[in-house]
Write an enzyme that holds these catalytic residues in place. Structure first.
Site, PDB file in Angstrom:
ATOM      1  N   ASP A  24       0.836  -1.210   0.000  1.00  0.00           N
ATOM      2  CA  ASP A  24       0.000   0.000   0.000  1.00  0.00           C
ATOM      3  C   ASP A  24       0.868   1.256   0.000  1.00  0.00           C
ATOM      4  O   ASP A  24       2.095   1.167   0.073  1.00  0.00           O
ATOM      5  CB  ASP A  24      -0.988  -0.008   1.188  1.00  0.00           C
TER       6      ASP A  24
ATOM      7  N   ASN B  83      -8.055  -2.152  14.283  1.00  0.00           N
ATOM      8  CA  ASN B  83      -9.465  -2.494  14.063  1.00  0.00           C
ATOM      9  C   ASN B  83      -9.621  -3.716  13.148  1.00  0.00           C
ATOM     10  O   ASN B  83     -10.689  -3.939  12.595  1.00  0.00           O
ATOM     11  CB  ASN B  83     -10.220  -1.294  13.485  1.00  0.00           C
TER      12      ASN B  83
ATOM     13  N   GLU C  70     -10.235  -1.475   5.240  1.00  0.00           N
ATOM     14  CA  GLU C  70     -10.836  -1.189   6.547  1.00  0.00           C
ATOM     15  C   GLU C  70     -12.079  -2.061   6.753  1.00  0.00           C
ATOM     16  O   GLU C  70     -12.607  -2.650   5.793  1.00  0.00           O
ATOM     17  CB  GLU C  70     -11.228   0.297   6.605  1.00  0.00           C
TER      18      GLU C  70
HETATM   19  C1  GLP Z   1      -1.473   0.543   8.625  1.00  0.00           C
HETATM   20  C2  GLP Z   1      -1.005   0.286   7.189  1.00  0.00           C
HETATM   21  C3  GLP Z   1      -0.544  -1.118   6.992  1.00  0.00           C
HETATM   22  C4  GLP Z   1       0.116  -1.638   8.249  1.00  0.00           C
HETATM   23  C5  GLP Z   1      -0.937  -1.762   9.321  1.00  0.00           C
HETATM   24  C6  GLP Z   1      -0.375  -2.054  10.711  1.00  0.00           C
HETATM   25  O1  GLP Z   1      -2.578   1.389   8.637  1.00  0.00           O
HETATM   26  N1  GLP Z   1      -1.947   0.629   6.164  1.00  0.00           N
HETATM   27  O2  GLP Z   1       0.327  -1.165   5.904  1.00  0.00           O
HETATM   28  O3  GLP Z   1       0.689  -2.891   8.012  1.00  0.00           O
HETATM   29  O4  GLP Z   1      -1.780  -0.641   9.351  1.00  0.00           O
HETATM   30  O5  GLP Z   1       0.391  -0.964  11.148  1.00  0.00           O
HETATM   31  P1  GLP Z   1       1.406  -1.042  12.337  1.00  0.00           P
HETATM   32  O6  GLP Z   1       2.391  -2.094  12.015  1.00  0.00           O
HETATM   33  O7  GLP Z   1       2.044   0.328  12.441  1.00  0.00           O
HETATM   34  O8  GLP Z   1       0.628  -1.364  13.561  1.00  0.00           O
END
Ligand code: GLP
Length: 242
Positions: free
Chosen positions: A66, A133, A140
């Site tokens: 992403d 979440n 989402e």
């Molecule tokens: C984010 C990103 C993802 C990431 C996930 C977990 O919003 N869109 O690419 O892997 O959520 O994030 P984190 O590892 O900072 O908890």
């Protein structure tokens, strides 16, 4: 689903790295798709160390899951993150590196470009972090399991998590992301979802013990025939069976 319960963040990072190294050793031209954020910071640094120490990635393809819509030079962009933790630190480079362009003028054309890359380069491993979440990539809660690469609006919990990670004010925090859809995530030969820390405990419980539901996008991964879930003790803390 194969569940690995590990001690802490370090052990989680080491376990993901082990899976990547095994994959590349067996298949030197493997395609590995990364995610950014808290979950993969250490992994990317350790991977750089392995590459400089002799892990041969010169036939491999690296891509990303992403990217925020916006300015690629911002610290929060996936481009900046990958440079900071991986690409600026390695002496040898994969054959191909693919990422979504944060500042593409024609966003539809950018989505199409990436979809075509994904068709041409099937992922051997897709690495995922678990959103607080239950989101994966920027898929989402409420996203269709049939969703393909698109631009997603981030939910408030996700915006808050990004604000904290990069120490940003609400107004300066990006709220839209290009992301592979759940469909392309599921197309990977192996999907690795990793979670560390108490903030992930509720989502981990919902993924492991709950039903498959679009309210928890990561729950759909249980339908994947090669789904590896790596969680540390804190992230496991709400499970009925420890
Ligand atoms: C984010 C990103 C993802 C990431 C996930 C977990 O919003 N869109 O690419 O892997 O959520 O994030 P984190 O590892 O900072 O908890």
């Amino acid at each position: 689903m194969i569940l690995y319960k590990v001690k802490d963040f370090n052990d989680m990072s080491n376990k993901i790295l082990e899976e990547i190294i095994n994959c590349i050793n067996i298949k030197p031209d493997a395609c590995i798709s990364f995610t950014t954020g808290r979950t993969t910071k250490q992994l990317l640094k350790d991977l750089a160390f392995s590459i400089n120490g002799g892990l041969n990635i010169e036939q491999a393809t690296f891509c990303n899951l992403d990217e925020f819509v916006g300015d690629p030079s911002q610290e929060y962009s996936v481009h900046s993150f990958m440079r900071k933790y991986l690409y600026n630190n390695i002496n040898y480079f994969p054959k191909n590196i693919f990422m979504l362009k944060p500042d593409a003028v024609d966003k539809e054309a950018e989505i199409l470009r990436y979809k075509n890359i994904l068709k041409d380069y099937p992922r051997d491993i897709q690495i995922l972090g678990l959103g607080v979440n239950g989101h994966i990539g920027a898929n989402e809660p409420g996203t269709s399991f049939e969703q393909e690469c698109f631009i997603a609006d981030s939910h408030e919990e996700t915006i808050k998590s990004t604000m904290e990670l990069f120490n940003l004010s609400y107004d300066n925090t990006p709220n839209q992301m290009y992301t592979m859809g759940i469909k392309e995530i599921m197309d990977a030969r192996c999907v690795i979802l990793a979670a560390s820390g108490f903030t992930k405990a509720k989502a981990v419980k919902e993924v492991i013990e709950g039903e498959i539901t679009s309210d928890i996008p990561a729950s759909y991964l249980k339908k994947h025939s090669n789904f590896i879930l790596i969680v540390d003790e804190a992230a496991c803390s709400l499970l009925a069976l420890k």
